[in-house]
Design a protein around this motif. Structure first.
Motif, short mmCIF file in Angstrom:
data_model
loop_
_atom_site.label_atom_id
_atom_site.label_comp_id
_atom_site.label_asym_id
_atom_site.label_seq_id
_atom_site.Cartn_x
_atom_site.Cartn_y
_atom_site.Cartn_z
N UNK A 62 -10.21 2.07 -12.47
CA UNK A 62 -9.26 1.82 -11.20
C UNK A 62 -9.16 3.11 -10.28
N UNK A 63 -8.56 2.97 -9.28
CA UNK A 63 -8.14 4.09 -8.34
C UNK A 63 -6.68 4.39 -8.09
N UNK A 64 -6.41 5.68 -7.78
CA UNK A 64 -5.10 5.84 -7.43
C UNK A 64 -4.98 5.43 -5.71
N UNK A 65 -3.53 4.81 -5.45
CA UNK A 65 -3.46 4.28 -4.08
C UNK A 65 -2.94 5.51 -3.33
N UNK A 66 -4.16 6.43 -2.88
CA UNK A 66 -3.57 7.62 -2.08
C UNK A 66 -4.88 8.21 -1.37
N UNK A 67 -4.70 8.98 -0.34
CA UNK A 67 -6.08 9.31 0.39
C UNK A 67 -6.40 8.05 1.11
N UNK A 68 -7.85 7.93 1.13
CA UNK A 68 -8.49 6.78 2.04
C UNK A 68 -7.91 5.35 1.24
N UNK A 69 -7.55 5.59 -0.02
CA UNK A 69 -7.23 4.10 -0.43
C UNK A 69 -5.82 3.60 0.13
N UNK A 70 -4.86 4.49 0.50
CA UNK A 70 -3.67 3.98 0.98
C UNK A 70 -2.52 5.05 0.76
N UNK A 71 -1.44 4.45 0.76
CA UNK A 71 -0.34 5.61 0.62
C UNK A 71 0.92 4.72 -0.09
N UNK A 72 2.10 5.38 -0.36
CA UNK A 72 3.42 4.84 -1.12
C UNK A 72 4.54 5.78 -1.03
N UNK A 73 5.48 4.85 -0.82
CA UNK A 73 6.77 5.56 -0.71
C UNK A 73 7.88 4.90 -1.13
N UNK A 74 9.14 5.59 -1.56
CA UNK A 74 10.13 5.21 -2.08
C UNK A 74 11.44 5.02 -1.22
N UNK A 75 11.92 4.14 -0.94
CA UNK A 75 13.29 4.11 0.07
C UNK A 75 14.41 4.07 -0.98
N UNK A 76 14.94 5.07 -1.57
CA UNK A 76 15.97 5.12 -2.64
C UNK A 76 17.28 4.25 -1.79
#
Ligand SMILES: [Ca+2]
Ligand SMILES: [Ca+2]
Ligand SMILES: [Ca+2]
Length: 339
Positions: free
Chosen positions: A191-205
């Protein structure tokens, strides 16, 4: 005389240009943008698909201090209700454009500090104990050989609904006030981590939401097909003993045998899942139906074509102007000739 005619013709050309409607020029529409910035208020746009799940429908063990209070990842009685709300899935949203696949997952109620990494397992990176989230995608036409086992050592089989990729995240707090990124896993468990070229992630607390985007081109290249209609099963799980038969990492909690290293004690380990009738909890078998969503790039529907007159009114007006100008010019010309 010729001068007069030229001037009149110029006037008619200018009039024609002014009459020419704006609608004949191409209109460039700005595509709506979802920012992965920890604020999900930008998801209220056309083309977003939303699927909801019941509130309060987690498995009984998720609310039971006698079960979740056992083992190295035990929850203190005053935290059980709050942690259960973090595991309670509320809705999932999808949006897709030419470049990205966007996913938003809402849970009932996150709380500040829910993502703190367990001090009992400092050697296992990103181990917030409370919940992890799994999204399994079946992609018709994919060249990958699908996988029917679930990830994270959760005792569930997807059987006939085998998946081509899954996304897992537990959003564990990192030392720099960030969150651990999701892991995108292939059927062979790489697998790959969803970061960099693969994408991004964020939390709306504040809104108890997770938002991410995944690179369409990289995903489609690996899957060997373009993304259209896909089928999705989504679940949440409490993390359990970090050490199981396959090593030290974030294994799922074993509600049928709390306190023991997970894996293989029968029945589903998921606390909540959607769609609600898609899983046989006792046997831990996904039987469907799954969420069906179209991930081809969203295109706004063509604006309803206006009732077009047989001959466009603007062109009719322009022709009339030119004819009038020509008639006046000829009249002036003839009049002068008579003199
Ligand atoms: Ca956003
Ligand atoms: Ca739910
Ligand atoms: Ca559910």
């Amino acid at each position: 005389m010729l001068k007069t005619i030229v001037v009149l013709l110029l006037i008619s050309v200018v009039a024609f240009a002014l009459i020419l409607p704006q609608s004949l020029y191409p209109v460039v529409k700005a595509s709506p943008a979802i920012e992965i910035d920890g604020n999900v208020e930008d998801w209220d746009i056309p083309g977003v698909s939303k699927f909801t799940d019941e509130v309060g429908d987690t498995e009984g063990w998720s609310k039971d201090p006698k079960v979740v209070g056992i083992g190295s990842t035990a929850e203190s009685p005053d935290k059980v209700e709050a942690n259960d709300k973090c595991r309670d899935i509320k809705a999932v949203y999808f949006y897709a454009d030419e470049n990205w696949i966007y996913i938003r997952l809402d849970v009932v109620q996150l709380y500040p500090g829910w993502c703190l990494v367990s001090k009992k397992h400092p050697e296992v990176y990103a181990y917030p104990n409370v919940s992890s989230y799994h999204l399994y995608f079946r992609v018709p036409g994919s060249l990958l050989s699908p996988q029917s086992s679930s990830a994270g050592a959760t005792d569930t089989s997807l059987g006939d609904f085998a998946w081509h990729f899954n996304v897992q995240f537990d959003a564990g707090c990192t030392p720099d006030d960030g969150y651990a990124m999701p892991f995108l896993q292939w059927p062979d468990w790489s697998g790959v981590t969803v970061t960099g070229d693969w994408g991004s992630f964020a939390v709306d607390l504040e809104r108890s939401s997770f938002e991410m985007k995944i690179n369409r081109a990289l995903l489609e290249e690996k899957l060997g097909t373009s993304l259209g209609n896909v089928y999705v099963f989504i679940a949440s799980a409490k993390l359990g003993e970090p050490e199981g038969a396959w090593g030290k990492w974030a294994h799922a909690f074993e509600p049928q045998n709390p306190g023991d290293p997970g894996e293989g004690v029968g029945g589903s380990d998921f606390a909540d899942y959607m769609p609600n009738n898609s899983l046989d909890v006792l046997t831990g078998t996904v039987r469907g139906p799954l969420i069906e969503v179209n991930l081809s790039p969203y295109r706004p529907p063509e604006e309803a074509p206006k009732e077009a007159p047989a001959f466009p009114i603007e062109i009719l007006a322009a022709v009339a102007v030119i004819v009038i100008v020509a008639v006046v010019a000829i009249a002036i010309f003839l009049r002068r000739k008579k003199k």
